[in-house]
Design a protein around this motif. Sequence first.
Motif, PDB file in Angstrom:
ATOM      1  N   ASN A 224       9.456 -16.942  12.777  1.00 26.47           N
ATOM      2  CA  ASN A 224       8.799 -16.536  11.896  1.00 26.47           C
ATOM      3  C   ASN A 224       8.725 -15.158  11.770  1.00 26.47           C
ATOM      4  OD1 ASN A 224       7.787 -19.348  11.266  1.00 26.47           O
ATOM      5  ND2 ASN A 224       6.706 -19.471  13.145  1.00 26.47           N
ATOM      6  N   ALA A 225       9.779 -14.429  12.520  1.00 29.08           N
ATOM      7  CA  ALA A 225       9.749 -13.038  12.394  1.00 29.08           C
ATOM      8  C   ALA A 225       9.596 -12.439  11.216  1.00 29.08           C
ATOM      9  CB  ALA A 225      11.127 -12.552  13.122  1.00 29.08           C
ATOM     10  N   LEU A 226      10.235 -13.109  10.117  1.00 25.93           N
ATOM     11  CA  LEU A 226       9.922 -12.570   8.633  1.00 25.93           C
ATOM     12  C   LEU A 226       8.731 -12.557   7.904  1.00 25.93           C
ATOM     13  CD1 LEU A 226      13.437 -13.030   7.319  1.00 25.93           C
ATOM     14  CD2 LEU A 226      12.419 -10.882   7.561  1.00 25.93           C
ATOM     15  N   ALA A 227       7.844 -13.325   8.442  1.00 27.64           N
ATOM     16  CA  ALA A 227       6.438 -13.652   7.785  1.00 27.64           C
ATOM     17  C   ALA A 227       5.867 -12.357   7.327  1.00 27.64           C
ATOM     18  CB  ALA A 227       5.732 -14.529   8.916  1.00 27.64           C
ATOM     19  N   PRO A 228       5.885 -11.115   7.965  1.00 30.90           N
ATOM     20  CA  PRO A 228       4.982 -10.235   7.681  1.00 30.90           C
ATOM     21  C   PRO A 228       5.490  -9.631   6.401  1.00 30.90           C
ATOM     22  CG  PRO A 228       5.277 -10.114   9.907  1.00 30.90           C
ATOM     23  CD  PRO A 228       6.056 -11.330   9.538  1.00 30.90           C
ATOM     24  N   PHE A 229       6.833  -9.585   6.096  1.00 28.99           N
ATOM     25  CA  PHE A 229       7.559  -8.987   4.714  1.00 28.99           C
ATOM     26  C   PHE A 229       7.384 -10.230   3.776  1.00 28.99           C
ATOM     27  CE2 PHE A 229       9.426  -7.149   8.719  1.00 28.99           C
ATOM     28  CZ  PHE A 229       9.161  -6.204   8.296  1.00 28.99           C
ATOM     29  N   SER A 243      25.772 -12.792   6.971  1.00 24.30           N
ATOM     30  CA  SER A 243      26.175 -14.077   7.883  1.00 24.30           C
ATOM     31  C   SER A 243      26.990 -14.863   7.513  1.00 24.30           C
ATOM     32  CB  SER A 243      24.908 -14.448   8.660  1.00 24.30           C
ATOM     33  OG  SER A 243      24.142 -15.468   7.797  1.00 24.30           O
ATOM     34  N   GLY A 244      26.757 -15.327   6.217  1.00 24.14           N
ATOM     35  CA  GLY A 244      27.335 -16.533   5.447  1.00 24.14           C
ATOM     36  C   GLY A 244      26.813 -17.775   5.988  1.00 24.14           C
ATOM     37  N   ALA A 245      25.741 -17.715   6.596  1.00 29.85           N
ATOM     38  CA  ALA A 245      24.954 -18.956   7.143  1.00 29.85           C
ATOM     39  C   ALA A 245      23.801 -19.248   6.289  1.00 29.85           C
ATOM     40  CB  ALA A 245      24.416 -18.713   8.457  1.00 29.85           C
ATOM     41  N   ALA A 246      23.875 -20.604   5.621  1.00 27.23           N
ATOM     42  CA  ALA A 246      22.739 -21.138   4.859  1.00 27.23           C
ATOM     43  C   ALA A 246      21.359 -20.757   5.417  1.00 27.23           C
ATOM     44  CB  ALA A 246      22.906 -22.407   4.442  1.00 27.23           C
ATOM     45  N   PRO A 247      21.052 -20.967   6.509  1.00 29.21           N
ATOM     46  CA  PRO A 247      19.708 -20.895   7.105  1.00 29.21           C
ATOM     47  C   PRO A 247      18.999 -19.302   6.937  1.00 29.21           C
ATOM     48  CG  PRO A 247      20.952 -22.218   8.614  1.00 29.21           C
ATOM     49  CD  PRO A 247      21.845 -21.681   7.437  1.00 29.21           C
ATOM     50  N   ALA A 248      20.197 -18.335   7.195  1.00 29.56           N
ATOM     51  CA  ALA A 248      19.775 -16.948   7.069  1.00 29.56           C
ATOM     52  C   ALA A 248      19.477 -16.770   5.757  1.00 29.56           C
ATOM     53  CB  ALA A 248      20.975 -16.080   7.361  1.00 29.56           C
ATOM     54  N   LEU A 249      20.221 -17.034   4.738  1.00 30.43           N
ATOM     55  CA  LEU A 249      19.774 -16.985   3.384  1.00 30.43           C
ATOM     56  C   LEU A 249      18.378 -17.397   2.786  1.00 30.43           C
ATOM     57  CD1 LEU A 249      20.570 -16.010   0.478  1.00 30.43           C
ATOM     58  CD2 LEU A 249      21.895 -17.915   0.070  1.00 30.43           C
ATOM     59  N   ALA A 250      18.585 -18.798   3.192  1.00 31.23           N
ATOM     60  CA  ALA A 250      17.083 -19.448   3.006  1.00 31.23           C
ATOM     61  C   ALA A 250      15.973 -18.763   3.845  1.00 31.23           C
ATOM     62  CB  ALA A 250      17.168 -21.177   3.559  1.00 31.23           C
ATOM     63  N   GLY A 251      16.029 -18.470   5.014  1.00 28.41           N
ATOM     64  CA  GLY A 251      14.772 -17.717   5.564  1.00 28.41           C
ATOM     65  C   GLY A 251      14.486 -16.387   5.134  1.00 28.41           C
ATOM     66  N   ALA A 252      15.518 -15.691   4.329  1.00 27.43           N
ATOM     67  CA  ALA A 252      15.233 -14.526   3.935  1.00 27.43           C
ATOM     68  C   ALA A 252      14.676 -14.620   2.510  1.00 27.43           C
ATOM     69  CB  ALA A 252      16.502 -13.524   3.952  1.00 27.43           C
ATOM     70  N   ILE A 253      14.766 -15.468   1.726  1.00 25.57           N
ATOM     71  CA  ILE A 253      14.508 -15.327   0.233  1.00 25.57           C
ATOM     72  C   ILE A 253      12.850 -15.304   0.287  1.00 25.57           C
ATOM     73  CG2 ILE A 253      14.173 -17.071  -1.777  1.00 25.57           C
ATOM     74  CD1 ILE A 253      17.148 -17.483  -1.465  1.00 25.57           C
ATOM     75  N   PRO A 254      12.094 -15.968   1.082  1.00 27.58           N
ATOM     76  CA  PRO A 254      10.564 -15.721   0.984  1.00 27.58           C
ATOM     77  C   PRO A 254      10.061 -14.140   1.260  1.00 27.58           C
ATOM     78  CG  PRO A 254      11.045 -17.712   2.368  1.00 27.58           C
ATOM     79  CD  PRO A 254      12.383 -17.035   2.009  1.00 27.58           C
ATOM     80  N   ALA A 255      10.801 -13.454   1.730  1.00 31.54           N
ATOM     81  CA  ALA A 255      10.402 -12.135   1.964  1.00 31.54           C
ATOM     82  C   ALA A 255      10.835 -11.268   0.942  1.00 31.54           C
ATOM     83  CB  ALA A 255      11.281 -11.482   3.203  1.00 31.54           C
ATOM     84  N   SER A 272      23.916 -24.590   0.469  1.00 31.37           N
ATOM     85  CA  SER A 272      22.985 -24.828  -0.593  1.00 31.37           C
ATOM     86  C   SER A 272      22.206 -23.639  -0.694  1.00 31.37           C
ATOM     87  CB  SER A 272      22.318 -26.031   0.280  1.00 31.37           C
ATOM     88  OG  SER A 272      23.032 -27.245   0.497  1.00 31.37           O
ATOM     89  N   LEU A 273      21.636 -23.702  -1.687  1.00 31.94           N
ATOM     90  CA  LEU A 273      20.768 -22.596  -2.312  1.00 31.94           C
ATOM     91  C   LEU A 273      19.372 -23.120  -2.599  1.00 31.94           C
ATOM     92  CD1 LEU A 273      23.021 -20.533  -4.731  1.00 31.94           C
ATOM     93  CD2 LEU A 273      22.565 -19.995  -2.456  1.00 31.94           C
ATOM     94  N   PRO A 274      18.380 -22.447  -2.268  1.00 30.51           N
ATOM     95  CA  PRO A 274      16.767 -22.837  -2.600  1.00 30.51           C
ATOM     96  C   PRO A 274      16.771 -22.452  -4.061  1.00 30.51           C
ATOM     97  CG  PRO A 274      16.632 -21.060  -1.344  1.00 30.51           C
ATOM     98  CD  PRO A 274      18.332 -21.332  -1.244  1.00 30.51           C
ATOM     99  N   MET A 275      17.336 -23.047  -4.832  1.00 24.35           N
ATOM    100  CA  MET A 275      17.086 -22.733  -6.539  1.00 24.35           C
ATOM    101  C   MET A 275      15.781 -22.622  -6.922  1.00 24.35           C
ATOM    102  SD  MET A 275      20.077 -21.810  -7.169  1.00 24.35           S
ATOM    103  CE  MET A 275      19.552 -21.533  -8.978  1.00 24.35           C
ATOM    104  N   MET A 276      14.829 -23.433  -6.200  1.00 21.71           N
ATOM    105  CA  MET A 276      13.465 -23.279  -7.101  1.00 21.71           C
ATOM    106  C   MET A 276      12.730 -22.065  -6.688  1.00 21.71           C
ATOM    107  SD  MET A 276      12.701 -25.967  -8.684  1.00 21.71           S
ATOM    108  CE  MET A 276      10.847 -25.766  -8.813  1.00 21.71           C
ATOM    109  N   GLN A 277      13.080 -21.490  -5.566  1.00 21.36           N
ATOM    110  CA  GLN A 277      12.624 -19.830  -5.218  1.00 21.36           C
ATOM    111  C   GLN A 277      13.257 -19.059  -5.867  1.00 21.36           C
ATOM    112  OE1 GLN A 277      11.523 -19.488  -1.099  1.00 21.36           O
ATOM    113  NE2 GLN A 277      12.544 -21.058  -0.485  1.00 21.36           N
ATOM    114  N   ILE A 278      14.751 -19.050  -6.009  1.00 20.77           N
ATOM    115  CA  ILE A 278      15.267 -18.207  -6.745  1.00 20.77           C
ATOM    116  C   ILE A 278      14.959 -18.172  -8.185  1.00 20.77           C
ATOM    117  CG2 ILE A 278      17.537 -17.782  -7.499  1.00 20.77           C
ATOM    118  CD1 ILE A 278      18.759 -18.695  -4.948  1.00 20.77           C
TER     119      ILE A 278
END
Length: 344
Positions: A224-229, A243-255, A272-278
């Motif tokens: 949850n390190a990115l939660a403050p952002f 990174s090319g890693a899906a979890p990195a992209l998905a985890g960063a989009i909320p910030a 896979s992309l979190p298209m709803m958030q995008i």
Amino acid sequence: MKALFAHGAKDLRLSDCAAEALGPTDVRIRMERGGICGSDLHYFNHGGFGTVRLKEPMVLGHEVAGRVAEVGADVTGLTVGDLVAVSPSRPCGGCVECHRGLPNECLNMRFYGSAMPFPHIQGAFREEITVMASQCHVANDLTPAEAAMAEPLSVALHAVRRAGNLMGAKVLVTGCGPIGLLAILAARRAGAAQIIAVDITDTSLAMAAKVGADVTLNTMTNPNALAPFAMGKGTVDVLFECSGAAPALAGAIPALRPRGVIVQLGLSGDMSLPMMQITAKELELRGSFRFHEEFAVAVKLMGAGLIDVKPLITHEFAFDDFLTAFETANDRTQAIKVQLAFDA
């Protein structure tokens, strides 16, 4: 002469390679340094990446620098003994994408060490190579190790151009391998006000802090390190996903703030992309692939002392010790950029 061929996963061989003829606009280079890139590691570890697979033995390598050994009859501006960074980007100049002003998207690209086309484009991990004079960028004010960093720095500079105006921006970089670290350097040079670096290894994050990241976050030890952002609808202007890693992209989009920009550099296959958030946050997803004119800029920025790549070069091995070099480059806990020394 000797060249380093990949025959398949975990199958590298130092073998004889025929010398190429020197044309009137060509230059013969005696290689001095070559950096091991993420794509080289994909060929070494897996025999390719995504749908790109080795179908024949291929010389690896595209991050190289060396000394001019011979020049063609029509070559000007280069002298025997000059240290040059060699651009591996060789667009045809005649296809629709080249005419569109997108040489990095050339339909007939001959990029060193690439299995994308068949026959494959042979790479530059050789004792000598004959190149077009236009590929050579004089780097006499750099060390060979620095000059060989021009290629990965060009990738980062191209990504920064794709991002747009970074003056005063809050920037997030996910994946702090060599490209992520160079993206930090390039983003800062472009005016980024705050840079947050995310990775899953402390070694990479320590280097990120060394090259200028303001905040470093290990999402392996703290998911949850990115939660403050991510307060409100997010606070980050631009994400460089390296990174090319899906979890990195998905985890960063909320910030990311609404209408923030995602620049995707990392290549390791489809994700896979979190298209709803995008869609809901009206984010812009921009690809960033290779480079072209940024190569000359990279050499100039390093030569002027405006970007310092030296801290990233953590290991150097003799050409004959290529297997140890690749195994070391595989270990993200100790290595950032591993280079081969052809003159050792």
